[in-house]
Design a protein around this motif. Sequence first.
Motif, short mmCIF file in Angstrom:
data_model
loop_
_atom_site.label_atom_id
_atom_site.label_comp_id
_atom_site.label_asym_id
_atom_site.label_seq_id
_atom_site.Cartn_x
_atom_site.Cartn_y
_atom_site.Cartn_z
N LYS A 219 -8.86 -12.03 -3.20
CA LYS A 219 -8.90 -12.65 -4.53
C LYS A 219 -8.72 -11.64 -5.66
O LYS A 219 -8.20 -11.96 -6.73
CB LYS A 219 -10.23 -13.40 -4.72
N GLU A 220 -9.15 -10.40 -5.42
CA GLU A 220 -9.04 -9.37 -6.45
C GLU A 220 -7.66 -8.72 -6.48
O GLU A 220 -7.37 -7.89 -7.35
CB GLU A 220 -10.11 -8.29 -6.24
N LEU A 221 -6.82 -9.08 -5.53
CA LEU A 221 -5.45 -8.57 -5.44
C LEU A 221 -5.40 -7.04 -5.43
O LEU A 221 -4.54 -6.41 -6.06
CB LEU A 221 -4.59 -9.10 -6.61
N ARG A 222 -6.29 -6.44 -4.65
CA ARG A 222 -6.32 -4.98 -4.57
C ARG A 222 -5.12 -4.44 -3.80
O ARG A 222 -4.61 -5.08 -2.87
CB ARG A 222 -7.62 -4.52 -3.90
N ASP A 223 -4.69 -3.24 -4.17
CA ASP A 223 -3.57 -2.59 -3.48
C ASP A 223 -3.93 -2.29 -2.04
O ASP A 223 -5.06 -1.87 -1.74
CB ASP A 223 -3.21 -1.27 -4.17
N ASN A 224 -2.95 -2.45 -1.15
CA ASN A 224 -3.12 -1.97 0.22
C ASN A 224 -3.02 -0.45 0.25
O ASN A 224 -2.19 0.13 -0.47
CB ASN A 224 -2.02 -2.53 1.14
N PRO A 225 -3.83 0.21 1.07
CA PRO A 225 -3.69 1.67 1.20
C PRO A 225 -2.45 2.02 2.03
O PRO A 225 -1.95 1.21 2.81
CB PRO A 225 -4.97 2.08 1.93
N ALA A 226 -1.99 3.26 1.84
CA ALA A 226 -0.88 3.75 2.65
C ALA A 226 -1.33 3.95 4.09
O ALA A 226 -2.51 4.20 4.35
CB ALA A 226 -0.35 5.06 2.07
N LEU A 227 -0.40 3.83 5.01
CA LEU A 227 -0.68 4.04 6.42
C LEU A 227 -0.04 5.37 6.84
O LEU A 227 1.14 5.62 6.56
CB LEU A 227 -0.10 2.90 7.25
N ALA A 228 -0.82 6.20 7.48
CA ALA A 228 -0.31 7.50 7.91
C ALA A 228 0.89 7.31 8.83
O ALA A 228 0.91 6.40 9.66
CB ALA A 228 -1.41 8.28 8.63
N PRO A 229 1.91 8.17 8.70
CA PRO A 229 3.14 8.00 9.51
C PRO A 229 2.87 7.88 11.01
O PRO A 229 3.53 7.08 11.70
CB PRO A 229 3.95 9.26 9.19
#
Length: 551
Positions: A219-229
């Motif tokens: 609901k807060e529309l937070r950014d997804n974190p990056a995923l390590a390669p």
Amino acid sequence: MSSVSQTVMSPDKDWWRGAVIYQIYPRSYQDSNGDGIGDLKGITARLPHIAALGADAIWISPFFKSPMKDFGYDVSDYLDVDPMFGSLSDFDGVIAEAHRLGIKVMIDLVISHTSDQHAWFVESRSSKTNPKADWYVWSDPKPDGTPPNNWLSIFGGSAWQWDPTRMQYYLHNFLTSQPDLNLHNPDVQNTLLESVRFWLRRGVDGFRLDTINFYFHDKELRDNPALAPERRNASTAPAVNPYNFQEHIYDKNRPENIAFLKRFRAVLDEFPAIAAVGEVGDSQRGLEIVGEYTSGDDKMQMCYAFEFLAPDALTPARVGEVQKAFADAAPEGWACWAFSNHDVVRHVSRWGLDVVDRDAFAKLLASILLTQRGSVCIYQGEELGLTEADIAFEDLQDPYGIQFWPEFKGRDGCRTPMVWDSRSQNAGFSTADKTWLPIPVEHVLKAVDTQEGKPETVLEHYRRFLAFRREFPAFAKGGIAFNPVEGSVLTYRRTMGNETILCMFNMSAEPAVAGMPEGEWQTLSGHGFDSKIENQKVHLPAWSAYFARHA
């Protein structure tokens, strides 16, 4: 009525556990009206093939009204059949004939999103104040006009599309023409559940739930974190897709889904002997989510993740690793395994690129799949040993393939029409001058009529092995225990009550020898493989198997 006869007539609520489910992609199964596209009457006409195969149920991919931007996975009316496929009465005909043949019917429910042509979305996008304004996921832009967060679409690019009427962005995890429903809204949930009841009243026996872990968003529309390669995995999306660069913890896999799945299950339980299988699309947490969604008896009966649909080579060690990972993640759960479906490269091609004897390879893989712990999905054409079709760019229909060509050729290669009669136009699929996807010559050579009645063929192996499987309840509902891998030989035991079945597979193009486990074993026949025992050693020809019952 006596209690005995009541017991006999009661439906088996556990029918789905260990069931073999045959997936039908309706556009490509059988065309009954000569327009080059399969339809419901065509399915009805071909149900005897599925009954002869020995499947317990069918799963029909979407046939609802749709503009077909994603070939039915963009629904514009949940309560009607697209005219391309026929009518509601044609669907009733499928139900009646399937049930006459003893086959259960499951249909594909796509409720994470709709088509942008659905009446709900047309109303929702018309203003910010209409009654359905909150039925989809809308958000204002950032001050600089860019999307509200970094979420990505599986089909490439941002998961947000600008709408000039509302001057807002809407969420689409898939195509821009597939806006995501807002299941945080109870009215949306209630309406969707009523559509479930609509099909249950028509006699369906269950559902396959598309993208079941996509139902809710943060609901807060937070950014997804990056995923390590090193953690990126191409099983949810092709490797060329930046979707794999994120850890998808806010755009899907949300904890609110558990409560909705309980509501969904409660609707199923209003009817006798109904089952559902959920598709869990996540490369990092797939099995963990399956465990959450199938624990207890108040959510999904079964789910599947992408472990056996991924490109990773199928080795003896891999089979054991996947089963162990599932048991650890979902000790109370039940899996539904498949090697192929309408979204991935056919497994004979995916895993058998360098295999010379593709038919022997297909037979062995079928036997491994059909003896796993869990239920099983067979995808149409798999029983013929069909390979992935090579579709020219000008013949592509799949927007996914068009977007990422040529690094990713899309899903059309596994969706070509079924081949029935090698002597007829379009291999018996259609009388049209042109079919919606071309039919490869190499598929025509494997048509049903070329294999039927010939014991050495892939089709007759499927029929024979499914009959063999039915003889031993341990295959459908028993436990599984793996022996240490010996070279190319995969060995496990299926146990139920006092019955233990030993299963040994040589997953190699070379003959292999493996030690016979201690104990008294009775060699089983009727499965179609030739192996022999000498001095407590099992001698397995290339791509062969051995089965025995504990005496």
